[in-house]
Scaffold this motif. Structure first.
Motif, PDB file in Angstrom:
ATOM      1  N   ARG A 267       0.857  -1.201   0.000  1.00  0.00           N
ATOM      2  CA  ARG A 267       0.000   0.000   0.000  1.00  0.00           C
ATOM      3  C   ARG A 267       0.891   1.248   0.000  1.00  0.00           C
ATOM      4  O   ARG A 267       0.904   2.002   0.971  1.00  0.00           O
ATOM      5  N   CYS A 268       1.667   1.455  -1.052  1.00  0.00           N
ATOM      6  CA  CYS A 268       2.593   2.593  -1.056  1.00  0.00           C
ATOM      7  C   CYS A 268       1.834   3.900  -0.815  1.00  0.00           C
ATOM      8  O   CYS A 268       0.765   4.117  -1.409  1.00  0.00           O
TER       9      CYS A 268
ATOM     10  N   TYR B 173       2.099   6.908  -1.708  1.00  0.00           N
ATOM     11  CA  TYR B 173       1.811   7.833  -2.810  1.00  0.00           C
ATOM     12  C   TYR B 173       0.882   7.217  -3.840  1.00  0.00           C
ATOM     13  O   TYR B 173       0.520   7.851  -4.825  1.00  0.00           O
ATOM     14  N   CYS B 174       0.533   5.950  -3.655  1.00  0.00           N
ATOM     15  CA  CYS B 174      -0.203   5.230  -4.694  1.00  0.00           C
ATOM     16  C   CYS B 174      -1.639   4.936  -4.298  1.00  0.00           C
ATOM     17  O   CYS B 174      -2.550   5.099  -5.095  1.00  0.00           O
ATOM     18  N   MET B 175      -1.843   4.492  -3.068  1.00  0.00           N
ATOM     19  CA  MET B 175      -3.212   4.172  -2.662  1.00  0.00           C
ATOM     20  C   MET B 175      -3.392   4.294  -1.147  1.00  0.00           C
ATOM     21  O   MET B 175      -2.425   4.191  -0.398  1.00  0.00           O
TER      22      MET B 175
ATOM     23  N   GLY C  10      -2.245  -2.015 -10.089  1.00  0.00           N
ATOM     24  CA  GLY C  10      -1.936  -2.811  -8.930  1.00  0.00           C
ATOM     25  C   GLY C  10      -0.622  -3.593  -9.052  1.00  0.00           C
ATOM     26  O   GLY C  10       0.311  -3.133  -9.668  1.00  0.00           O
ATOM     27  N   GLU C  11      -0.630  -4.777  -8.516  1.00  0.00           N
ATOM     28  CA  GLU C  11       0.567  -5.602  -8.610  1.00  0.00           C
ATOM     29  C   GLU C  11       0.276  -6.772  -9.561  1.00  0.00           C
ATOM     30  O   GLU C  11      -0.527  -7.661  -9.228  1.00  0.00           O
TER      31      GLU C  11
ATOM     32  N   ASN D 193       6.447  -4.892  -8.020  1.00  0.00           N
ATOM     33  CA  ASN D 193       7.157  -4.588  -6.774  1.00  0.00           C
ATOM     34  C   ASN D 193       8.141  -5.710  -6.429  1.00  0.00           C
ATOM     35  O   ASN D 193       8.867  -5.604  -5.441  1.00  0.00           O
TER      36      ASN D 193
ATOM     37  N   SER E  93      -2.876   3.181  -8.637  1.00  0.00           N
ATOM     38  CA  SER E  93      -2.951   1.717  -8.596  1.00  0.00           C
ATOM     39  C   SER E  93      -4.038   1.177  -9.516  1.00  0.00           C
ATOM     40  O   SER E  93      -4.039  -0.007  -9.849  1.00  0.00           O
TER      41      SER E  93
HETATM   42 FE1  SF4 Z   1       3.044   0.217  -4.357  1.00  0.00          FE
HETATM   43 FE2  SF4 Z   1       2.874  -0.713  -6.899  1.00  0.00          FE
HETATM   44 FE3  SF4 Z   1       1.211  -1.558  -5.030  1.00  0.00          FE
HETATM   45 FE4  SF4 Z   1       1.003   0.948  -5.894  1.00  0.00          FE
HETATM   46  S1  SF4 Z   1       0.607  -0.840  -7.075  1.00  0.00           S
HETATM   47  S2  SF4 Z   1       0.867   0.222  -3.754  1.00  0.00           S
HETATM   48  S3  SF4 Z   1       3.170   1.419  -6.260  1.00  0.00           S
HETATM   49  S4  SF4 Z   1       3.441  -1.826  -5.036  1.00  0.00           S
END
Ligand code: SF4
Ligand code: SAM
Length: 346
Positions: free
Chosen positions: A44-45, A47-49, A87-88, A116, A342
């Motif tokens: 849950r970075c 800056y991302c979500m 997302g991932e 990631n 994301s």
């Molecule tokens: Fe972090 Fe990538 Fe997941 Fe966004 S999608 S929370 S940047 S690992």
């Protein structure tokens, strides 16, 4: 949600452009598709979500079958490079099967992924065998404590194990993505750049971009590429610009004296590269997004599920791509509101 409205003269445009592939009204050839395989992530970075993220129900996402059909269509329309993201992307079930299918599409020249890295120890080898060529792995910090802060619970050792697995599987050259965030890792950019002295990686510093509910944080913490570069050079000496840069990669490459790898800067905010943009994006819920930083999207999944014919959908894609906006509107204060990062994938 804003959508792209097709103008009445679109069928002509579509007919004219089908032979030459996806081209927009500014003459840009669109041959690079970034596919978000899922909005779900195992981190849950900040800056991302948000920490308490609600993900889309499975039925709203493209099934494997729908995704395969759209990929086939896009490659027929001239897409030569696909990047899988999220997302991932590694949490998507049947990832290896999907990669195998994509890699077999005639005309596709490059198939890569941004991840990631956490699940690469078990997936790198099968993905490479299925036809994936390279990976970009996100590593914002070398400090395990800070990594946990930025990702909210991530384990940095797991990411390094993923980097090693990718190298061992031949998913090279590895690119390391670092989003520079004031107060989190701006004091570490030289240490990240220093990795390239010994490793043949490209370490790329990305400017923080604002999206929807996370926009305020991004705007308050952005560090420009110029500042990042100064911070690196203050500690490690001048970066040398690499010759032969052709402008297609948003990261212009530099090298530290004697380094084996390179350093790149992705300056979406301070130096937009819109004029050279050759990208389309497909979201996990089947929308063709025409610009990362603009809300306009064309819904592919709804007509597909309503039974629209393959050839008709293809014409609609050509027409939608033609409407790709010239560039993003951040300088005029136009921030994308309908999705966070994301849900697009970068
Ligand atoms: Fe972090 Fe990538 Fe997941 Fe966004 S999608 S929370 S940047 S690992
Ligand atoms: N989960 C994968 C990963 O983190 O690499 C792929 C998806 S992630 C959204 C793709 C890239 O976007 C990552 O390098 C990530 O660091 C970056 N990113 C996420 N949010 C961002 C933001 N607000 N501004 C700039 N880059 C961002």
């Amino acid at each position: 949600m804003p959508s792209v409205h097709l103008t009445t003269h679109v069928p002509d445009i579509a007919t004219e452009t089908e032979a030459s592939g996806l081209v927009d009204r500014f003459g840009r050839r669109l041959n690079y598709l970034r596919i978000s395989l899922t909005d779900v992530c195992n981190l849950r970075c900040v800056y991302c979500m948000p920490e308490k993220m609600t993900f889309r129900p499975r039925r709203e996402l493209m099934s494997d079958e729908e995704l395969r059909l759209i990929v086939r269509m896009m490659v027929e329309l001239g897409i030569t490079k696909i990047r899988l993201t999220g997302g991932e992307p590694t949490v998507r079930p049947n990832l290896v099967g999907l990669v195998r299918y994509m890699a077999q599409q005639e005309g596709l020249q490059d198939l890569v992924m941004t991840t990631n890295g956490i699940l690469l120890p078990q997936l790198a080898e099968p993905l490479a065998r299925a036809g994936l060529k390279r990976v970009n792995i996100s590593v914002d910090t070398l400090n395990p404590h800070k990594f946990r802060q930025i990702t909210r619970w991530g384990d940095l050792d797991a990411v390094w194990a993923g980097v090693e697995a990718a190298e061992a599987a031949g998913l090279r050259p590895i690119k390391i993505n670092a989003v520079v965030t004031r107060g989190f890792n701006d004091d570490e950019v030289a240490d990240l750049a220093r990795l390239t002295l010994e490793r043949e990686w490209q370490v790329r510093f990305i400017e923080l971009m604002p999206f929807g509910s996370e926009a305020e944080f991004a705007q308050s913490a952005v560090v420009t590429s110029e500042e990042t570069r100064r911070l690196i050079e203050a500690k490690l000496g001048p970066l040398q610009e690499m010759p032969g840069y052709d402008g297609r990669d948003p990261a212009r490459p530099y090298r530290l004296p004697g380094a084996r790898g390179t350093v790149g800067f992705i300056s979406t905010i301070s130096e937009p590269f819109c004029s050279a943009c050759n990208r389309l994006r497909l979201t996990a819920d089947g929308k063709l997004r025409l610009c990362l930083l603009r809300d306009g999207e064309f819904d592919l999944l709804t007509p597909l599920r309503a039974g629209v014919g393959y050839d008709e959908l293809k014409q609609q894609v050509l027409a939608a791509a033609y409407e790709k906006p010239w560039g993003h509107g951040l300088p005029d204060g136009a921030i994308p509101t309908n999705r966070i990062m994301s849900q697009i994938g970068g």
